[in-house]
Design a protein around this motif. Structure first.
Motif, PDB file in Angstrom:
ATOM      1  N   ARG A 148      -7.117 -60.326 -37.432  1.00 21.04           N
ATOM      2  CA  ARG A 148      -5.836 -60.823 -37.915  1.00 21.04           C
ATOM      3  C   ARG A 148      -4.688 -60.385 -37.012  1.00 21.04           C
ATOM      4  N   ILE A 149      -4.742 -59.156 -36.543  1.00 22.57           N
ATOM      5  CA  ILE A 149      -3.662 -58.610 -35.719  1.00 22.57           C
ATOM      6  C   ILE A 149      -4.260 -58.092 -34.419  1.00 22.57           C
ATOM      7  N   PRO A 150      -3.727 -58.525 -33.287  1.00 22.63           N
ATOM      8  CA  PRO A 150      -4.238 -58.007 -32.022  1.00 22.63           C
ATOM      9  C   PRO A 150      -4.073 -56.489 -31.963  1.00 22.63           C
ATOM     10  N   GLU A 151      -5.021 -55.831 -31.330  1.00 19.49           N
ATOM     11  CA  GLU A 151      -4.982 -54.372 -31.240  1.00 19.49           C
ATOM     12  C   GLU A 151      -3.695 -53.902 -30.563  1.00 19.49           C
ATOM     13  N   ALA A 152      -3.256 -54.619 -29.549  1.00 18.20           N
ATOM     14  CA  ALA A 152      -2.044 -54.233 -28.823  1.00 18.20           C
ATOM     15  C   ALA A 152      -0.849 -55.002 -29.368  1.00 18.20           C
ATOM     16  N   VAL A 153      -0.470 -54.706 -30.593  1.00 21.83           N
ATOM     17  CA  VAL A 153       0.660 -55.399 -31.225  1.00 21.83           C
ATOM     18  C   VAL A 153       1.922 -55.223 -30.401  1.00 21.83           C
ATOM     19  N   ASP A 154       2.076 -54.055 -29.790  1.00 19.41           N
ATOM     20  CA  ASP A 154       3.276 -53.793 -29.006  1.00 19.41           C
ATOM     21  C   ASP A 154       3.390 -54.715 -27.798  1.00 19.41           C
ATOM     22  N   ALA A 155       2.283 -55.315 -27.394  1.00 21.00           N
ATOM     23  CA  ALA A 155       2.311 -56.219 -26.239  1.00 21.00           C
ATOM     24  C   ALA A 155       2.573 -57.663 -26.658  1.00 21.00           C
ATOM     25  N   GLN A 156       2.670 -57.917 -27.957  1.00 23.86           N
ATOM     26  CA  GLN A 156       2.882 -59.274 -28.451  1.00 23.86           C
ATOM     27  C   GLN A 156       4.371 -59.587 -28.541  1.00 23.86           C
ATOM     28  N   THR A 162       6.132 -63.107 -35.615  1.00 19.33           N
ATOM     29  CA  THR A 162       6.853 -63.827 -36.670  1.00 19.33           C
ATOM     30  C   THR A 162       6.045 -65.027 -37.143  1.00 19.33           C
ATOM     31  N   VAL A 163       5.462 -65.764 -36.221  1.00 24.28           N
ATOM     32  CA  VAL A 163       4.622 -66.909 -36.576  1.00 24.28           C
ATOM     33  C   VAL A 163       3.424 -66.433 -37.392  1.00 24.28           C
ATOM     34  N   ALA A 164       2.816 -65.322 -36.998  1.00 21.49           N
ATOM     35  CA  ALA A 164       1.663 -64.785 -37.740  1.00 21.49           C
ATOM     36  C   ALA A 164       2.068 -64.416 -39.164  1.00 21.49           C
ATOM     37  N   LEU A 165       3.233 -63.827 -39.322  1.00 19.52           N
ATOM     38  CA  LEU A 165       3.715 -63.483 -40.661  1.00 19.52           C
ATOM     39  C   LEU A 165       3.976 -64.737 -41.491  1.00 19.52           C
ATOM     40  N   ARG A 166       4.659 -65.690 -40.912  1.00 25.21           N
ATOM     41  CA  ARG A 166       5.023 -66.909 -41.653  1.00 25.21           C
ATOM     42  C   ARG A 166       3.811 -67.756 -42.011  1.00 25.21           C
ATOM     43  N   SER A 167       2.804 -67.746 -41.160  1.00 25.33           N
ATOM     44  CA  SER A 167       1.614 -68.565 -41.409  1.00 25.33           C
ATOM     45  C   SER A 167       0.619 -67.876 -42.331  1.00 25.33           C
ATOM     46  N   GLY A 168       0.829 -66.585 -42.566  1.00 27.05           N
ATOM     47  CA  GLY A 168      -0.099 -65.845 -43.420  1.00 27.05           C
ATOM     48  C   GLY A 168      -1.270 -65.260 -42.659  1.00 27.05           C
ATOM     49  N   THR A 169      -1.287 -65.439 -41.347  1.00 24.82           N
ATOM     50  CA  THR A 169      -2.340 -64.858 -40.525  1.00 24.82           C
ATOM     51  C   THR A 169      -2.261 -63.334 -40.539  1.00 24.82           C
ATOM     52  N   ALA A 170      -1.054 -62.817 -40.700  1.00 26.01           N
ATOM     53  CA  ALA A 170      -0.823 -61.372 -40.768  1.00 26.01           C
ATOM     54  C   ALA A 170       0.145 -61.100 -41.908  1.00 26.01           C
ATOM     55  N   THR A 171       0.097 -59.876 -42.395  1.00 26.34           N
ATOM     56  CA  THR A 171       1.035 -59.448 -43.426  1.00 26.34           C
ATOM     57  C   THR A 171       1.910 -58.336 -42.875  1.00 26.34           C
ATOM     58  N   ALA A 172       2.980 -58.060 -43.583  1.00 26.97           N
ATOM     59  CA  ALA A 172       3.846 -56.950 -43.187  1.00 26.97           C
ATOM     60  C   ALA A 172       3.070 -55.640 -43.217  1.00 26.97           C
ATOM     61  N   ARG A 174       5.564 -48.732 -48.304  1.00 24.40           N
ATOM     62  CA  ARG A 174       6.170 -49.258 -49.531  1.00 24.40           C
ATOM     63  C   ARG A 174       7.051 -50.460 -49.216  1.00 24.40           C
ATOM     64  N   SER A 175       7.838 -50.355 -48.177  1.00 28.18           N
ATOM     65  CA  SER A 175       8.707 -51.459 -47.762  1.00 28.18           C
ATOM     66  C   SER A 175       7.891 -52.665 -47.332  1.00 28.18           C
ATOM     67  N   ALA A 176       6.797 -52.428 -46.626  1.00 34.17           N
ATOM     68  CA  ALA A 176       5.958 -53.532 -46.158  1.00 34.17           C
ATOM     69  C   ALA A 176       5.305 -54.254 -47.345  1.00 34.17           C
ATOM     70  N   ARG A 177       4.971 -53.510 -48.387  1.00 37.17           N
ATOM     71  CA  ARG A 177       4.338 -54.122 -49.559  1.00 37.17           C
ATOM     72  C   ARG A 177       5.352 -54.863 -50.448  1.00 37.17           C
ATOM     73  N   ALA A 178       6.621 -54.537 -50.318  1.00 45.04           N
ATOM     74  CA  ALA A 178       7.646 -55.134 -51.187  1.00 45.04           C
ATOM     75  C   ALA A 178       7.911 -56.592 -50.855  1.00 45.04           C
TER      76      ALA A 178
END
Length: 64
Positions: free
Chosen positions: A5-13, A19-29, A60-64
């Motif tokens: 779901r999330i590339p290992e090197a998120v910092d390189a994305q 943002t697209v991954a979050l909006r599409s549901g591919t990734a969560t906060a 907690r913020s990510a789950r909210a």
């Protein structure tokens, strides 16, 4: 967090891609928070970038 779901090197994305991954549901906060915390755990002892770090609040913020 699933590595599919999330590339290992998120910092390189690019932020736009995350943002697209979050909006599409591919990734969560929560997925992104886990990835960020893993990166912080890896580098913080060398960088000392945080004067205060509250992982519980971040999740907690990510789950909210």
């Amino acid at each position: 967090m699933s590595s599919a779901r999330i590339p290992e090197a998120v910092d390189a994305q690019p932020l736009a891609k995350l943002t697209v991954a979050l909006r599409s549901g591919t990734a969560t906060a929560v997925d992104l928070a886990h990835a960020a915390m893993a990166r912080i755990d890896l580098l913080e002892s060398k960088l000392h970038a945080f004067s205060h770090l509250d992982p519980e609040r971040m999740f907690r913020s990510a789950r909210a």
